[in-house]
Design a protein around this motif. Structure first.
Motif, PDB file in Angstrom:
ATOM      1  N   VAL A  47      44.897 -24.870 130.950  1.00 22.97           N
ATOM      2  CA  VAL A  47      43.491 -25.273 130.812  1.00 22.97           C
ATOM      3  C   VAL A  47      42.639 -24.544 131.842  1.00 22.97           C
ATOM      4  N   ASN A  48      43.094 -24.510 133.097  1.00 24.84           N
ATOM      5  CA  ASN A  48      42.355 -23.783 134.137  1.00 24.84           C
ATOM      6  C   ASN A  48      42.219 -22.310 133.777  1.00 24.84           C
ATOM      7  N   GLY A  49      43.286 -21.713 133.284  1.00 23.88           N
ATOM      8  CA  GLY A  49      43.248 -20.300 132.906  1.00 23.88           C
ATOM      9  C   GLY A  49      42.282 -20.026 131.773  1.00 23.88           C
ATOM     10  N   LEU A  50      42.227 -20.935 130.804  1.00 24.72           N
ATOM     11  CA  LEU A  50      41.264 -20.777 129.707  1.00 24.72           C
ATOM     12  C   LEU A  50      39.840 -20.907 130.223  1.00 24.72           C
ATOM     13  N   LEU A  51      39.614 -21.834 131.137  1.00 25.73           N
ATOM     14  CA  LEU A  51      38.279 -22.004 131.716  1.00 25.73           C
ATOM     15  C   LEU A  51      37.880 -20.795 132.555  1.00 25.73           C
ATOM     16  N   ASP A  52      38.875 -20.148 133.177  1.00 28.23           N
ATOM     17  CA  ASP A  52      38.621 -18.948 133.977  1.00 28.23           C
ATOM     18  C   ASP A  52      38.631 -17.669 133.139  1.00 28.23           C
ATOM     19  N   GLU A  53      38.832 -17.821 131.818  1.00 28.77           N
ATOM     20  CA  GLU A  53      38.846 -16.710 130.869  1.00 28.77           C
ATOM     21  C   GLU A  53      39.929 -15.683 131.182  1.00 28.77           C
ATOM     22  N   ASP A  54      41.126 -16.197 131.430  1.00 29.38           N
ATOM     23  CA  ASP A  54      42.311 -15.363 131.648  1.00 29.38           C
ATOM     24  C   ASP A  54      42.955 -15.113 130.281  1.00 29.38           C
ATOM     25  N   VAL A  55      42.960 -13.862 129.822  1.00 25.09           N
ATOM     26  CA  VAL A  55      43.466 -13.545 128.482  1.00 25.09           C
ATOM     27  C   VAL A  55      44.943 -13.884 128.308  1.00 25.09           C
ATOM     28  N   ASP A  56      45.700 -13.911 129.391  1.00 21.54           N
ATOM     29  CA  ASP A  56      47.104 -14.311 129.291  1.00 21.54           C
ATOM     30  C   ASP A  56      47.223 -15.734 128.738  1.00 21.54           C
ATOM     31  N   MET A  57      46.222 -16.549 128.999  1.00 19.01           N
ATOM     32  CA  MET A  57      46.259 -17.944 128.546  1.00 19.01           C
ATOM     33  C   MET A  57      46.002 -18.053 127.042  1.00 19.01           C
ATOM     34  N   ILE A 119      39.879 -33.731 133.780  1.00 18.44           N
ATOM     35  CA  ILE A 119      38.537 -33.842 134.371  1.00 18.44           C
ATOM     36  C   ILE A 119      38.538 -34.872 135.494  1.00 18.44           C
ATOM     37  N   LYS A 120      39.144 -36.026 135.254  1.00 14.80           N
ATOM     38  CA  LYS A 120      39.199 -37.071 136.285  1.00 14.80           C
ATOM     39  C   LYS A 120      39.954 -36.591 137.524  1.00 14.80           C
ATOM     40  N   SER A 121      41.041 -35.871 137.314  1.00 12.17           N
ATOM     41  CA  SER A 121      41.808 -35.342 138.448  1.00 12.17           C
ATOM     42  C   SER A 121      40.974 -34.356 139.254  1.00 12.17           C
ATOM     43  N   ASN A 122      40.236 -33.497 138.556  1.00 12.86           N
ATOM     44  CA  ASN A 122      39.369 -32.546 139.248  1.00 12.86           C
ATOM     45  C   ASN A 122      38.264 -33.262 140.010  1.00 12.86           C
ATOM     46  N   ASP A 123      37.709 -34.331 139.427  1.00 13.93           N
ATOM     47  CA  ASP A 123      36.673 -35.103 140.118  1.00 13.93           C
ATOM     48  C   ASP A 123      37.225 -35.732 141.394  1.00 13.93           C
ATOM     49  N   LYS A 124      38.432 -36.282 141.323  1.00 13.53           N
ATOM     50  CA  LYS A 124      39.063 -36.870 142.511  1.00 13.53           C
ATOM     51  C   LYS A 124      39.327 -35.807 143.566  1.00 13.53           C
ATOM     52  N   LEU A 125      39.805 -34.648 143.114  1.00 15.35           N
ATOM     53  CA  LEU A 125      40.094 -33.554 144.031  1.00 15.35           C
ATOM     54  C   LEU A 125      38.830 -33.095 144.755  1.00 15.35           C
ATOM     55  N   THR A 126      37.737 -32.932 144.032  1.00 10.73           N
ATOM     56  CA  THR A 126      36.503 -32.477 144.683  1.00 10.73           C
ATOM     57  C   THR A 126      35.955 -33.542 145.635  1.00 10.73           C
ATOM     58  N   ALA A 127      36.103 -34.823 145.300  1.00 10.25           N
ATOM     59  CA  ALA A 127      35.659 -35.887 146.203  1.00 10.25           C
ATOM     60  C   ALA A 127      36.473 -35.857 147.494  1.00 10.25           C
ATOM     61  N   THR A 128      37.770 -35.654 147.370  1.00  8.97           N
ATOM     62  CA  THR A 128      38.637 -35.562 148.549  1.00  8.97           C
ATOM     63  C   THR A 128      38.286 -34.336 149.379  1.00  8.97           C
ATOM     64  N   MET A 129      38.062 -33.213 148.688  1.00 10.56           N
ATOM     65  CA  MET A 129      37.702 -31.983 149.389  1.00 10.56           C
ATOM     66  C   MET A 129      36.379 -32.152 150.132  1.00 10.56           C
ATOM     67  N   LYS A 130      35.434 -32.807 149.507  1.00 11.11           N
ATOM     68  CA  LYS A 130      34.120 -33.005 150.123  1.00 11.11           C
ATOM     69  C   LYS A 130      34.250 -33.802 151.421  1.00 11.11           C
ATOM     70  N   ASN A 153      34.379 -27.516 140.512  1.00 13.51           N
ATOM     71  CA  ASN A 153      33.227 -28.173 139.868  1.00 13.51           C
ATOM     72  C   ASN A 153      32.747 -27.383 138.663  1.00 13.51           C
ATOM     73  N   ASP A 154      32.692 -26.064 138.786  1.00 11.58           N
ATOM     74  CA  ASP A 154      32.245 -25.222 137.665  1.00 11.58           C
ATOM     75  C   ASP A 154      33.188 -25.365 136.467  1.00 11.58           C
ATOM     76  N   SER A 155      34.493 -25.336 136.734  1.00  8.95           N
ATOM     77  CA  SER A 155      35.476 -25.492 135.651  1.00  8.95           C
ATOM     78  C   SER A 155      35.347 -26.854 134.986  1.00  8.95           C
ATOM     79  N   THR A 156      35.188 -27.880 135.804  1.00 11.20           N
ATOM     80  CA  THR A 156      35.061 -29.239 135.272  1.00 11.20           C
ATOM     81  C   THR A 156      33.807 -29.370 134.419  1.00 11.20           C
ATOM     82  N   THR A 157      32.709 -28.828 134.902  1.00 12.69           N
ATOM     83  CA  THR A 157      31.444 -28.891 134.166  1.00 12.69           C
ATOM     84  C   THR A 157      31.559 -28.155 132.837  1.00 12.69           C
ATOM     85  N   LYS A 158      32.172 -26.976 132.857  1.00 12.85           N
ATOM     86  CA  LYS A 158      32.327 -26.201 131.623  1.00 12.85           C
ATOM     87  C   LYS A 158      33.155 -26.973 130.603  1.00 12.85           C
TER      88      LYS A 158
END
Length: 181
Positions: A47-57, A119-130, A153-158
């Motif tokens: 999922v992260n690779g697709l959001l980052d537009e990695d053609v291998d994904m 998405i929820k995991s990414n939200d928790k991760l960014t809250a912890t990072m903040k 955040n950009d990946s989650t928003t996309k």
């Protein structure tokens, strides 16, 4: 995702394979050690690779979408060769494939829930990072952490935007429009 004509071996003609995104797809991606990285399982990395537009994904998504075929699943190399002919030779088709695959994941209820969990995991991760960033004193390290947090955040928003059905605005009736002076 589109039906793909894959030539499994050089001596046989190409066969049409229909991608299926289901629990078998999830299990195969989750357990794929070549996808897993940075503490993520293979599905999250996909999922992260697709959001980052990695053609291998794109290749990985199509390959794993044929998990339902069992022993007759075409090889990753054969899938890549088929994608080369229909997708990778066209920039627009390649760009559209990323969103198409992510949207296709939503059509299976189980996978849609996994995307929501992502998405929820990414939200928790960014809250912890903040919180961690706020307590840091090393400015260089703080800047690096902020950049990483922005990327998450950009990946989650996309992904959230792709998962939210887009409401089309009603066309303005010509009788409602007034000429601009």
């Amino acid at each position: 995702m589109q039906i793909l004509n894959v030539q499994a071996n050089p001596t046989s003609p190409a066969q049409s394979f229909e991608p299926k995104l289901n629990y078998g797809f999830y299990l195969q991606t989750r357990d794929d050690k070549s996808l897993a990285k940075n503490g993520q399982d293979g599905f999250s990395a996909l999922v992260n690779g697709l959001l980052d537009e990695d053609v291998d994904m794109i290749v990985a998504a199509y390959y794993h979408s044929f998990a339902w075929l069992g022993r007759s699943q075409p090889s990753m190399t054969a899938v890549e060769a088929a994608l080369e002919n229909v997708m990778f030779n066209d920039e627009k088709a390649t760009e559209e494939a990323f969103d198409d695959i992510l949207k296709s994941l939503q059509t299976n209820d189980f996978l849609a829930r996994k995307l929501n969990q992502f998405i929820k995991s990414n939200d928790k991760l960014t809250a912890t990072m903040k919180k961690h960033i706020e307590s840091m004193t090393d400015e260089d390290r703080k800047d690096q952490m902020e950049i990483g947090m922005l990327q998450i955040n950009d990946s989650t928003t996309k992904l959230q935007q792709l998962m939210t059905p887009q409401e089309s605005l009603p066309k303005q009736d010509e009788s409602d429009s007034r000429p601009l002076n």
